[in-house]
Design a protein around this motif. Structure first.
Motif, short mmCIF file in Angstrom:
data_model
loop_
_atom_site.label_atom_id
_atom_site.label_comp_id
_atom_site.label_asym_id
_atom_site.label_seq_id
_atom_site.Cartn_x
_atom_site.Cartn_y
_atom_site.Cartn_z
N ALA A 129 36.28 35.13 45.52
CA ALA A 129 37.18 36.11 46.10
C ALA A 129 37.02 36.03 47.61
O ALA A 129 35.89 35.93 48.11
CB ALA A 129 36.85 37.51 45.60
N ASN A 157 41.69 38.09 45.32
CA ASN A 157 40.64 38.06 44.32
C ASN A 157 40.56 36.70 43.63
O ASN A 157 41.44 35.86 43.76
CB ASN A 157 40.85 39.18 43.30
CG ASN A 157 39.55 39.87 42.94
OD1 ASN A 157 38.50 39.24 42.92
ND2 ASN A 157 39.61 41.16 42.67
N TRP A 191 35.87 45.52 46.83
CA TRP A 191 36.30 44.57 47.83
C TRP A 191 36.08 45.08 49.26
O TRP A 191 36.01 44.30 50.19
CB TRP A 191 37.78 44.20 47.64
CG TRP A 191 38.75 45.28 47.98
CD1 TRP A 191 39.08 46.35 47.22
CD2 TRP A 191 39.51 45.38 49.18
NE1 TRP A 191 40.01 47.13 47.87
CE2 TRP A 191 40.30 46.55 49.07
CE3 TRP A 191 39.61 44.61 50.33
CZ2 TRP A 191 41.17 46.96 50.08
CZ3 TRP A 191 40.49 45.01 51.35
CH2 TRP A 191 41.25 46.18 51.21
#
Length: 127
Positions: free
Chosen positions: A33, A52, A108
């Motif tokens: 990612a 991702n 993230w």
């Protein structure tokens, strides 16, 4: 040795566009990612866009949604951050970061999720 190298930074005027490229070497991009962060000196690093792993979704911070787009070319080992309608508040050092895992939910945005970082590219938006 795994490396990420950003390129494409520079000085633009408000409303203009700029494209950053993150070039990966030393491993297979498809296994990672990739997230773009930015940082104004003296402030915390902010996650702005995530691509991702293995065809997973892209995710954006509210501050850049509808203006920034990230995409990857696994064959070329590159990830692009296309930045449109840039504004002075977008001025920062931009970094790409790699995590060898799928990132779920808000993970993230967490700096500690990333294994590797590029050296950064400066983007300045000024009239």
């Amino acid at each position: 040795q795994f490396q990420l190298v950003e390129s494409g930074g520079g000085l633009v005027q408000p409303g203009e566009s700029l494209r950053l490229t993150c070039t990966i070497s030393g491993d297979i991009l498809a296994d990672y990612a990739i997230t773009w962060f930015r940082q104004v000196p003296g402030t915390e690093r902010e996650a702005v866009a995530c691509d991702n792993i293995n065809g997973g979704s892209t995710t954006y911070a509210d501050s850049v949604k509808d203006r920034f787009t990230t995409s990857r070319d696994n064959a070329k080992q590159t990830v692009i951050l296309q930045m449109n309608n840039l504004q002075p508040e977008d001025t920062a050092d931009y970094y790409c970061a790699a995590a060898k895992r799928r990132l779920y939910g808000g993970a993230w945005m967490r700096i500690y999720m990333y294994d590797y970082w590029g050296q950064g590219a400066r983007v300045t938006v000024s009239a």
